[in-house]
Design an enzyme around this catalytic site. Sequence first.
Site, PDB file in Angstrom:
ATOM      1  N   GLU A 114      -5.089   3.132  18.374  1.00 59.29           N
ATOM      2  CA  GLU A 114      -4.908   4.341  18.399  1.00 59.29           C
ATOM      3  C   GLU A 114      -3.296   4.827  18.971  1.00 59.29           C
ATOM      4  OE1 GLU A 114      -7.761   6.135  21.166  1.00 59.29           O
ATOM      5  OE2 GLU A 114      -9.484   5.567  19.759  1.00 59.29           O
ATOM      6  N   GLU A 145     -16.019   1.320  14.192  1.00 59.60           N
ATOM      7  CA  GLU A 145     -16.933   2.140  15.130  1.00 59.60           C
ATOM      8  C   GLU A 145     -17.533   3.102  14.223  1.00 59.60           C
ATOM      9  OE1 GLU A 145     -14.262   3.454  18.307  1.00 59.60           O
ATOM     10  OE2 GLU A 145     -12.854   1.631  18.033  1.00 59.60           O
TER      11      GLU A 145
HETATM   12  C1  GLA Z   1     -12.513   4.926  20.866  1.00 59.63           C
HETATM   13  C2  GLA Z   1     -12.398   3.388  21.133  1.00 59.63           C
HETATM   14  C3  GLA Z   1     -13.523   2.801  21.651  1.00 59.63           C
HETATM   15  C4  GLA Z   1     -14.552   3.888  22.071  1.00 59.63           C
HETATM   16  C5  GLA Z   1     -14.582   5.144  21.333  1.00 59.63           C
HETATM   17  C6  GLA Z   1     -15.599   6.169  22.260  1.00 59.63           C
HETATM   18  O1  GLA Z   1     -12.801   5.184  19.468  1.00 59.63           O
HETATM   19  O2  GLA Z   1     -11.638   2.589  20.303  1.00 59.63           O
HETATM   20  O3  GLA Z   1     -13.366   1.661  22.339  1.00 59.63           O
HETATM   21  O4  GLA Z   1     -14.100   3.817  23.515  1.00 59.63           O
HETATM   22  O5  GLA Z   1     -13.305   5.639  21.417  1.00 59.63           O
HETATM   23  O6  GLA Z   1     -16.326   5.456  22.849  1.00 59.63           O
END
Ligand code: GLA
Length: 368
Positions: free
Chosen positions: A166, A273
Amino acid sequence: MDPFKINFFKLRFTAFCLLSLVTFRVFAQGKGGREKGLKDYYKSFFPIGAAVTPFQLEDPAQRALILKHFNSLTAENVMKMGPVHPEENRYDWAGADAIVSFAQKNNLRVRGHTLCWHNQVPDWMFKNRDGSRVSKEMLLERLKEHIYAVVGRYKGKIYAWDVVNEAISDNPKEFLRNSLWYQICGEDFIVKAFEFAHDADPKALLFYNDYNTESPEKRERVYLLLKKLKDAKVPLDGVGLQGHWSIKNPSQEMLISSIDRFASLGLIVQVTELDVSVYPDGDLGKNSAKTGQPGFTRELQELQADQYGKLFSIFRNKRGKLNGVTFWNLSDRYSWLDNFPVKGRKNYPLLFDRELQPKKAYWKVVQF
Ligand code: GLA
């Protein structure tokens, strides 16, 4: 009535029933008669992962769910900088070790997550002993020490790392996020993080990971960053699309364009994710938080199943460009989306319900 005809009819009916039963069992079972799990349906496509906490590995039911359906694990939190490296001279390896050794014992892959992020990073990282802000040289030295320690410890056991997470700003008018990493090091922290990770384990696949990568505007800023890294010969192998999506987003066109755009740089794409929130934009589930009602209506179940079906159909079509899909947790029993962005609401973003049973969405994903 001709008795022969009746028998013939019965015979055909019985044969039909038997054939259906056999077809169903062949469909539902893997080799050796074991009932197929998600990973088996996707065996010839890509590994299927889940983010886990060490605690879940100790619970027999969740352990069984993992072993049946998944062949890759990610640590939900315990490999992040804050939890694993809470003080300058202290690492806490317990959680990360537990996940890696469970994976090794059971022949599962591990995706490492994450080495350099603006969240869940301990304060000491950016401070001198007197509390003043560290220099760029010192911060890069600490980043190097951290990455060497973590990647080095699991060398050969973790096949891919989310090296930088990010780094692109949420503000479309900015390029990089104005994090402490950026304020102190400028863009260099990104390049260095990849170089350190590559030094520590030259065989690990190295990823840049981010969210909203399907929104054309953000996609282009991510693309620009990745192109710069590739042009500068930084050891970058892939891009992680986090995949925190909803029953309405992203559109199929947006997702396809993103995968193609990133793959055009010669990068591997993974969905890292994945969850599909039942609260689309503009409905943050406030009512569910207030009333405590489950709120997972039949309509939402259908919409979610439909969205999951479309997403996986794209993933399958993009096999080759896309080589991994990881869910952000196991089942609706627990998800970070129960508390984000509305605290105390209940969300139902995964393929298994709170009793760990497959949901409608699961059947949509495996029937193709
Ligand atoms: C982001 C992070 C993850 C997690 C999510 C929310 O996507 O990359 O590690 O913390 O937020 O849980």
